[in-house]
Write a protein that holds these residues in place. Structure first.
Motif: not given
Lengths: 270, 286
Positions: B122-127, B131-138, B143-154
């Motif tokens: 999950w650290v790899v997926i949410l970092g 993956i999520i940031n790479a996919a959305l960015g792609g 424009d900028a990576p979302l903060k997903l790690l260290y969040t409640d929803s993560g």
């Protein structure tokens, strides 16, 4: 008209349920797939997708002596804890499974209670206990703590198998002149063996994976694998840990398939 | 006479449970009693006894906040797990033989994979480079990576995946016990699929839902590794709070009191679910 409405109803129900189920199954599988995937990166970070592919981090595992040392400790403790759990747990299950006495019911709940109690609170209380009686933390205290949290899996599965054992088989065996010990070896044990094996397997995995109890009961010299990996991950995202995770996943899947075949693992977990 | 002889060959002596009972008494019950006793120490030296530690906890907004967010985290994880897990159990029920096998493998795999490995994924997926940031960015969506790690929803998402097997397995058991004729009867009588699901399947699977919720909830609030690796330093939940007080600060009496409060909270939840489970079994058998 009414026919058409029912079709829409059926269709929407199936689409929604199947859709969520597939989403959930992807979610269940994703982490495993991702770990194996990034473990083959040729880069130094866990970037996704990897810049290129290689097996260098798997080769690196041969030199990762800290991880190897921690793994040996975890395997040893898990082996001891599983052995003790099976020995004590199966004996206890035989005693309580077919008894209607209140004591048996109370003991059954007691033996299963580590499953729901927060393991961290148990780890802390064990540390307090051992320091009070003057026993310093050591591999011995680790094995004791791990046995307490592993034994419920053995008891649960053995009791379930014994509950399904048809008593007429034992009566038949006895009426044909078999001694109790002989009946146990030739009738009871073969019939409950899959349950014991499934319970022992889950107990082993639970011990091998345990962090909360190990955190409090290990001594400085006894590094445990999950703690080592956890600390490596908190500090830096180490790719060697990804390779090790890949190895652990493959071994786990192989063991699962073997246990499914010899002990019907999935039937025992539902 | 005959009855007692038969009984003696089909049952085993309760004394066989004595070694494990003794072991549990010494290494499980006694430590918990000591934990309880220590929680009444007013100071680490143990010169005075009283409710000081409990008063300290209950009067402290920070501590209450940690307890509250831990219990609330469990509710969120359990709700998400039920929402995602129920359709999996439903699909397992309808799938052909090979499909059942595949679903079972996917469900069991997380249960038996090391929790550190699962969390690490999950650290790899949410970092930030995940993956999520790479996919959305792609896709050009961000424009900028979302903060997903260290969040409640993560944390909720990772815990839902980690604990999902505990929800799905009892649900599969519950659904397999429902007589398929009941759903057929319902549709013959004119109820649509949604209505049949709401009025027949869902109520009859209530024991499985309750068992699954109990296991998931208890596991989610005590999931120390996932909470701390995905939640990071800013989010504090009860297990980490206990560990910090005990190990880093060496404040054993307070750590003991927090543990007792946490244990009590878990026991209350377990008892509530157990009572609900009994009621629901009465309901489905009626």
């Amino acid at each position: 008209m009414s026919n058409r409405r029912i079709d829409l109803d059926a269709l929407s129900f199936r689409v929604v349920m199947t859709g969520i189920a597939l989403l959930a199954l992807v979610l269940l599988a994703a982490p495993t797939v991702v770990v194996v995937w990034v473990s083959f990166t040729n880069g130094y970070s866990l970037k996704f997708p990897p810049p290129g592919y290689s097996t260098r981090w798997y080769v690196e595992l041969w030199n990762a002596w800290q991880l190897q040392f921690a793994m040996m400790n975890s395997l040893k403790v898990a082996a001891w804890a599983t052995g003790l759990s099976v020995l004590l747990g199966v004996a206890a299950s035989l005693g309580i499974a077919r008894s209607e006495k209140l004591t048996a019911r109370v003991l059954d709940s007691l033996f299963l209670s580590p499953l729901v109690l927060p393991a961290l609170a148990f780890g802390l209380s064990s540390l307090m206990f051992f320091s009070l009686v003057g026993l310093p933390v050591s591999p011995l205290t680790l094995i004791i703590g791990h046995t307490v949290v592993s034994v419920p899996y053995v008891v649960r599965n053995s009791v379930a198998s014994l509950a399904q054992l048809n008593p007429s088989l034992l009566e038949a065996s006895a009426s044909l002149g078999a001694s109790r010990l002989y009946s146990f070896r030739r009738v009871t044990l073969p019939l409950i063996r899959p349950g014991i094996m499934a319970g022992g397997f889950i107990a082993f995995m639970a011990s091998f994976d345990n962090v909360p109890v190990s955190l409090f009961l290990r001594d400085a010299a006894t590094d445990m694998l999950p703690i080592r990996m956890w600390q490596d991950l908190e500090g830096k995202l180490d790719v060697t840990v990804a390779a090790l995770s890949g190895v652990l996943i493959v071994v786990t899947i192989a063991l699962m398939l073997v246990m499914e075949r010899v002990a019907g693992l999935s039937k025992r977990l539902t | 006479m005959a009855a007692t002889t038969l009984r003696s060959v089909t049952t085993y002596d309760l004394k066989l449970a004595a070694p494990l009972a003794l072991g549990f008494l010494v290494f499980f019950v006694t430590p918990l009693v000591i934990l309880l006793a220590l929680s009444f120490q007013a100071d680490p030296q143990g010169s005075r006894y009283g409710l000081t530690q409990y008063v300290h906890f209950l009067a402290d907004r920070f501590s209450l906040g940690v307890l509250g967010s831990t219990l609330w985290l469990g509710v969120k994880v359990t709700a998400l797990t039920l929402l995602l897990g129920y359709p999996v159990a439903w699909l397992h029920q309808r799938a052909p033989g090979w499909g059942k096998g595949v679903i079972m493998l996917l469900v069991l795999l997380p249960l038996l994979t090391s929790v550190v490995v699962r969390t690490f994924a999950w650290v790899v997926i949410l970092g930030r480079q995940g993956i999520i940031n790479a996919a959305l960015g792609g896709l050009g969506l961000i424009d900028a990576p979302l903060k997903l790690l260290y969040t409640d929803s993560g944390v909720v998402m990772a815990l839902a995946q980690v604990q999902m097997p505990l929800m799905v397995l009892p649900l599969i058991t519950a659904l397999s016990r429902i007589d398929p004729n009941l759903a057929d009867a319902s549709s013959v009588l004119g109820a649509g699929h949604w209505r049949t699901f709401r009025k027949v399947t869902l109520p009859l699977s209530l024991p499985g839902i309750i068992a699954g919720c109990l296991l998931t909830y208890a596991a989610a609030i005590t999931a120390f590794i996932t909470q701390s690796l995905i939640g990071g330093g800013q989010m504090l939940f009860m297990p980490m709070y206990i560990y910090q007080q005990a190990s880093t600060l060496q404040n054993w009496p307070f750590a003991a009191a927090i543990s007792i409060i946490f244990l009590a909270a878990v026991l209350v939840v377990v008892s509530v679910f157990t009572v609900l489970g009994r009621l629901s079994r009465g309901y489905t058998n009626a």
